[in-house]
Design an enzyme around this catalytic site. Structure first.
Site, PDB file in Angstrom:
ATOM      1  N   LEU A 151     -18.305 -37.886  16.672  1.00 50.50           N
ATOM      2  CA  LEU A 151     -16.896 -37.952  16.237  1.00 50.50           C
ATOM      3  C   LEU A 151     -16.300 -39.322  16.564  1.00 50.50           C
ATOM      4  CD1 LEU A 151     -14.163 -36.584  15.374  1.00 50.50           C
ATOM      5  CD2 LEU A 151     -13.919 -35.880  17.751  1.00 50.50           C
ATOM      6  N   VAL A 152     -16.424 -39.736  17.822  1.00 50.14           N
ATOM      7  CA  VAL A 152     -15.806 -40.983  18.284  1.00 50.14           C
ATOM      8  C   VAL A 152     -16.576 -42.207  17.785  1.00 50.14           C
ATOM      9  CG1 VAL A 152     -15.380 -42.360  20.369  1.00 50.14           C
ATOM     10  CG2 VAL A 152     -14.744 -39.940  20.318  1.00 50.14           C
ATOM     11  N   HIS A 194     -14.307 -27.908  20.365  1.00 52.75           N
ATOM     12  CA  HIS A 194     -13.007 -27.890  21.025  1.00 52.75           C
ATOM     13  C   HIS A 194     -12.040 -27.020  20.207  1.00 52.75           C
ATOM     14  CE1 HIS A 194     -14.571 -31.810  22.761  1.00 52.75           C
ATOM     15  NE2 HIS A 194     -14.417 -31.004  23.784  1.00 52.75           N
ATOM     16  N   PRO A 217      -9.835 -40.765  27.302  1.00 49.36           N
ATOM     17  CA  PRO A 217      -9.265 -40.211  26.067  1.00 49.36           C
ATOM     18  C   PRO A 217      -8.705 -38.807  26.271  1.00 49.36           C
ATOM     19  CG  PRO A 217     -11.599 -40.816  25.815  1.00 49.36           C
ATOM     20  CD  PRO A 217     -11.297 -40.825  27.285  1.00 49.36           C
ATOM     21  N   ASP A 252      -7.762 -19.270  29.768  1.00 50.26           N
ATOM     22  CA  ASP A 252      -6.995 -20.327  29.115  1.00 50.26           C
ATOM     23  C   ASP A 252      -7.427 -21.736  29.526  1.00 50.26           C
ATOM     24  OD1 ASP A 252      -5.242 -19.006  27.472  1.00 50.26           O
ATOM     25  OD2 ASP A 252      -3.733 -18.704  29.029  1.00 50.26           O
ATOM     26  N   LYS A 303     -18.862 -37.405  34.583  1.00 57.57           N
ATOM     27  CA  LYS A 303     -17.987 -38.462  34.045  1.00 57.57           C
ATOM     28  C   LYS A 303     -17.318 -39.242  35.179  1.00 57.57           C
ATOM     29  CE  LYS A 303     -18.172 -38.222  29.527  1.00 57.57           C
ATOM     30  NZ  LYS A 303     -18.461 -39.401  28.702  1.00 57.57           N
ATOM     31  N   LEU A 346      -9.542 -35.189  21.252  1.00 59.44           N
ATOM     32  CA  LEU A 346      -9.626 -35.889  19.966  1.00 59.44           C
ATOM     33  C   LEU A 346     -10.065 -34.916  18.874  1.00 59.44           C
ATOM     34  CD1 LEU A 346     -11.525 -38.984  21.393  1.00 59.44           C
ATOM     35  CD2 LEU A 346      -9.056 -38.732  21.070  1.00 59.44           C
ATOM     36  N   TYR A 361     -19.437 -31.281  33.813  1.00 56.61           N
ATOM     37  CA  TYR A 361     -19.168 -32.420  32.917  1.00 56.61           C
ATOM     38  C   TYR A 361     -18.252 -33.425  33.628  1.00 56.61           C
ATOM     39  CZ  TYR A 361     -16.841 -34.600  28.798  1.00 56.61           C
ATOM     40  OH  TYR A 361     -16.296 -35.477  27.872  1.00 56.61           O
ATOM     41  N   GLY A 399     -24.034 -43.768  20.215  1.00 58.96           N
ATOM     42  CA  GLY A 399     -23.466 -42.481  19.770  1.00 58.96           C
ATOM     43  C   GLY A 399     -22.732 -42.651  18.452  1.00 58.96           C
ATOM     44  N   SER A 451     -12.569 -38.934  30.375  1.00 62.84           N
ATOM     45  CA  SER A 451     -11.889 -37.894  29.598  1.00 62.84           C
ATOM     46  C   SER A 451     -10.675 -37.387  30.369  1.00 62.84           C
ATOM     47  CB  SER A 451     -12.854 -36.738  29.358  1.00 62.84           C
ATOM     48  OG  SER A 451     -12.161 -35.663  28.769  1.00 62.84           O
ATOM     49  N   SER A 452      -9.673 -36.902  29.618  1.00 66.30           N
ATOM     50  CA  SER A 452      -8.489 -36.326  30.297  1.00 66.30           C
ATOM     51  C   SER A 452      -8.877 -35.103  31.117  1.00 66.30           C
ATOM     52  CB  SER A 452      -7.424 -35.953  29.268  1.00 66.30           C
ATOM     53  OG  SER A 452      -7.926 -34.987  28.376  1.00 66.30           O
ATOM     54  N   CYS A 453      -9.999 -34.439  30.752  1.00 65.94           N
ATOM     55  CA  CYS A 453     -10.329 -33.198  31.466  1.00 65.94           C
ATOM     56  C   CYS A 453     -11.053 -33.467  32.788  1.00 65.94           C
ATOM     57  CB  CYS A 453     -11.090 -32.230  30.576  1.00 65.94           C
ATOM     58  SG  CYS A 453     -12.666 -32.841  30.104  1.00 65.94           S
TER      59      CYS A 453
HETATM   60  N1  LIG Z   1     -13.968 -35.336  21.477  1.00 60.92           N
HETATM   61  C1  LIG Z   1     -13.062 -35.368  22.442  1.00 60.92           C
HETATM   62  O1  LIG Z   1     -12.038 -34.675  22.378  1.00 60.92           O
HETATM   63  C2  LIG Z   1     -13.248 -36.278  23.633  1.00 60.92           C
HETATM   64  C3  LIG Z   1     -12.241 -36.282  24.619  1.00 60.92           C
HETATM   65  C4  LIG Z   1     -12.403 -37.076  25.718  1.00 60.92           C
HETATM   66  C5  LIG Z   1     -13.534 -37.870  25.846  1.00 60.92           C
HETATM   67  N2  LIG Z   1     -14.488 -37.860  24.895  1.00 60.92           N
HETATM   68  C6  LIG Z   1     -15.671 -38.711  25.102  1.00 60.92           C
HETATM   69  O2  LIG Z   1     -15.961 -39.464  23.947  1.00 60.92           O
HETATM   70  C7  LIG Z   1     -17.381 -39.675  23.850  1.00 60.92           C
HETATM   71  C8  LIG Z   1     -17.857 -39.257  22.463  1.00 60.92           C
HETATM   72  O3  LIG Z   1     -17.563 -37.887  22.270  1.00 60.92           O
HETATM   73  P1  LIG Z   1     -17.523 -37.215  20.827  1.00 60.92           P
HETATM   74  O4  LIG Z   1     -16.366 -36.321  20.789  1.00 60.92           O
HETATM   75  O5  LIG Z   1     -17.727 -38.247  19.780  1.00 60.92           O
HETATM   76  O6  LIG Z   1     -18.803 -36.279  20.922  1.00 60.92           O
HETATM   77  P2  LIG Z   1     -19.928 -36.026  19.811  1.00 60.92           P
HETATM   78  O7  LIG Z   1     -19.312 -35.936  18.482  1.00 60.92           O
HETATM   79  O8  LIG Z   1     -20.733 -34.887  20.313  1.00 60.92           O
HETATM   80  O9  LIG Z   1     -20.744 -37.368  19.891  1.00 60.92           O
HETATM   81  C9  LIG Z   1     -21.569 -37.679  20.970  1.00 60.92           C
HETATM   82  C10 LIG Z   1     -22.767 -38.401  20.425  1.00 60.92           C
HETATM   83  O10 LIG Z   1     -23.652 -38.686  21.518  1.00 60.92           O
HETATM   84  C11 LIG Z   1     -24.959 -38.480  21.060  1.00 60.92           C
HETATM   85  N3  LIG Z   1     -25.907 -38.179  22.132  1.00 60.92           N
HETATM   86  C12 LIG Z   1     -25.920 -37.107  22.961  1.00 60.92           C
HETATM   87  N4  LIG Z   1     -26.986 -37.171  23.775  1.00 60.92           N
HETATM   88  C13 LIG Z   1     -27.664 -38.304  23.428  1.00 60.92           C
HETATM   89  C14 LIG Z   1     -28.858 -38.903  23.879  1.00 60.92           C
HETATM   90  N5  LIG Z   1     -29.593 -38.351  24.841  1.00 60.92           N
HETATM   91  N6  LIG Z   1     -29.256 -40.055  23.310  1.00 60.92           N
HETATM   92  C15 LIG Z   1     -28.537 -40.635  22.322  1.00 60.92           C
HETATM   93  N7  LIG Z   1     -27.384 -40.114  21.837  1.00 60.92           N
HETATM   94  C16 LIG Z   1     -26.957 -38.951  22.392  1.00 60.92           C
HETATM   95  C17 LIG Z   1     -24.846 -37.264  20.156  1.00 60.92           C
HETATM   96  O11 LIG Z   1     -25.966 -37.203  19.307  1.00 60.92           O
HETATM   97  P3  LIG Z   1     -26.404 -35.783  18.680  1.00 60.92           P
HETATM   98  O12 LIG Z   1     -25.344 -35.474  17.678  1.00 60.92           O
HETATM   99  O13 LIG Z   1     -27.735 -36.047  18.087  1.00 60.92           O
HETATM  100  O14 LIG Z   1     -26.434 -34.810  19.813  1.00 60.92           O
HETATM  101  C18 LIG Z   1     -23.544 -37.549  19.418  1.00 60.92           C
HETATM  102  O15 LIG Z   1     -23.760 -38.297  18.238  1.00 60.92           O
HETATM  103  C19 LIG Z   1     -18.009 -38.896  24.987  1.00 60.92           C
HETATM  104  O16 LIG Z   1     -18.277 -39.747  26.065  1.00 60.92           O
HETATM  105  C20 LIG Z   1     -16.929 -37.898  25.365  1.00 60.92           C
HETATM  106  O17 LIG Z   1     -17.028 -37.518  26.702  1.00 60.92           O
HETATM  107  C21 LIG Z   1     -14.385 -37.077  23.782  1.00 60.92           C
END
Ligand SMILES: NC(=O)c1ccc[n+]([C@@H]2O[C@H](COP(=O)([O-])OP(=O)(O)OC[C@H]3O[C@@H](n4cnc5c(N)ncnc54)[C@H](OP(=O)(O)O)[C@@H]3O)[C@@H](O)[C@H]2O)c1
Length: 314
Positions: free
Chosen positions: A11-12, A175, A159, A265, A136, A162, A132, A7, A103-105
């Protein structure tokens, strides 16, 4: 030791790759264009080729409240499938270390605040992102099972919310913080002083800059080894109303805000207890004020080249 970041365009994942690069560590970042994690055979073959000693699983189907409510099947099936595939490939290819992202959620909707790690599965989940959360939670349980049954040094992190450069800014599935940045910026450039925000503004939320998160995650990767997940957050929260005030000030423009109370909310408060993280010797260093400015400026500069429309069906 080669660290594989799954991934790496998200973002992460992109923040983790930036931090690994800055620290001069050996890593390989893999995005969906290189590997669709829904395909087990392809996942096995990439793991066989790279032979990583360590994996950070930052790929998942992620979205805000509306996307979660609209696509529960996709959030449940895709997340279960892709996380099962990455863990199966990691096991078959003798990966020593795996960091799974919860995730916190996924904590109970009415968990006592601040939320400690042992409150997982002690109550009913928030309805709006139940699919979701169930996926998780299955991932966290699978990590614990691999530890207990096969003695793997694999861990889960939890997390908080973020934000930062490279976030998803699509108003239908982003978000709250990313949505605010986009709404305020677009209102400003179109000279409109009217903005509609969702809900009552009363819930409290914790926000962490993704560069701080990447630093914490790598600290945990290097130093934490337990079957209990570990929270990663800042330990501070604010109301959504206060967040709107901060984004409005940073955008340097006067707005009239209409709070659309017909949109629910969600959970009233979601603040993580970060005692364990602090005991491990890590503290946050990017304040919300500084992080928001950095993200707003990044969004302004990258407006025509960022994630404004993200399909949830892929
Ligand atoms: N952002 C937050 O606030 C937050 C909070 C708590 C936990 N998290 C956790 O942190 C992790 C990363 O989240 P993020 O915020 O970085 O989300 P993101 O920006 O949507 O990144 C997720 C990445 O996963 C890739 N992906 C999705 N389906 C896939 C597949 N079938 N094969 C290969 N890659 C795939 C996406 O690719 P595409 O862009 O091509 O779809 C994207 O690059 C997740 O596990 C999320 O649950 C995030």
């Amino acid at each position: 030791m080669t660290i594989l970041v799954l991934g790496c365009k998200g973002l992460v994942g992109s923040a983790i790759c930036r931090k690994l690069l800055d620290d001069g560590r050996e890593f390989i970042g893999v995005s969906r264009a290189d590997l669709d994690l829904m395909n087990l055979e392809a996942t096995q073959s990439i793991f066989k080729k790279i032979k990583p000693r360590s994996v950070i699983g930052a790929a998942a189907k992620v979205g805000g409240m509306v996307a979660n409510k609209t696509y529960p099947v996709e959030f449940l099936v895709d997340n279960l499938t892709l996380q099962n595939n990455m863990l199966k490939a990691a096991f078959d290819n003798e990966v020593n270390r795996f960091v799974f992202l919860g995730s916190s959620c996924i904590y109970p909707a009415l968990a006592s605040q601040p939320i400690s790690e042992d409150s997982l599965l002690t109550g009913v989940l928030e309805k709006t992102n139940e699919a979701y959360a169930i996926a998780k939670i299955a991932g966290v349980k699978l990590i614990q099972s691999f530890r207990n049954e096969y003695k793997k040094n694999w861990i889960s992190v939890m997390p908080t919310n973020l934000y930062g450069p490279g976030d998803n800014f699509d108003l239908n599935n982003s978000h709250v913080l990313a949505a605010f940045i986009r709404k305020f910026y677009e209102a400003k450039i179109s000279n409109s002083n009217q903005i509609e925000l969702w809900g009552t503004g009363k819930p409290r939320r914790e926000f962490m800059h993704v560069d701080d998160f990447a630093s914490a995650l790598l600290h945990v990767h290097d130093n934490y080894n337990s079957d209990e997940p570990i929270n990663i957050g800042t330990g501070n929260d604010i109301t959504i109303l206060e967040l709107a005030g901060m984004v409005s000030e940073i955008s340097n423009y006067k707005f009239e805000i209409y709070w659309n109370k017909s949109i629910p909310d969600g959970t009233f408060q979601k603040l993580l207890d970060i005692k364990k993280l602090k005991l491990l010797g890590w503290e946050p260093s990017i304040s919300l004020e500084v992080g928001l400015r950095n993200t707003f400026e990044w969004f302004q500069k990258n407006y025509h080249n960022t994630r404004l429309n993200v399909s949830m069906n892929s």
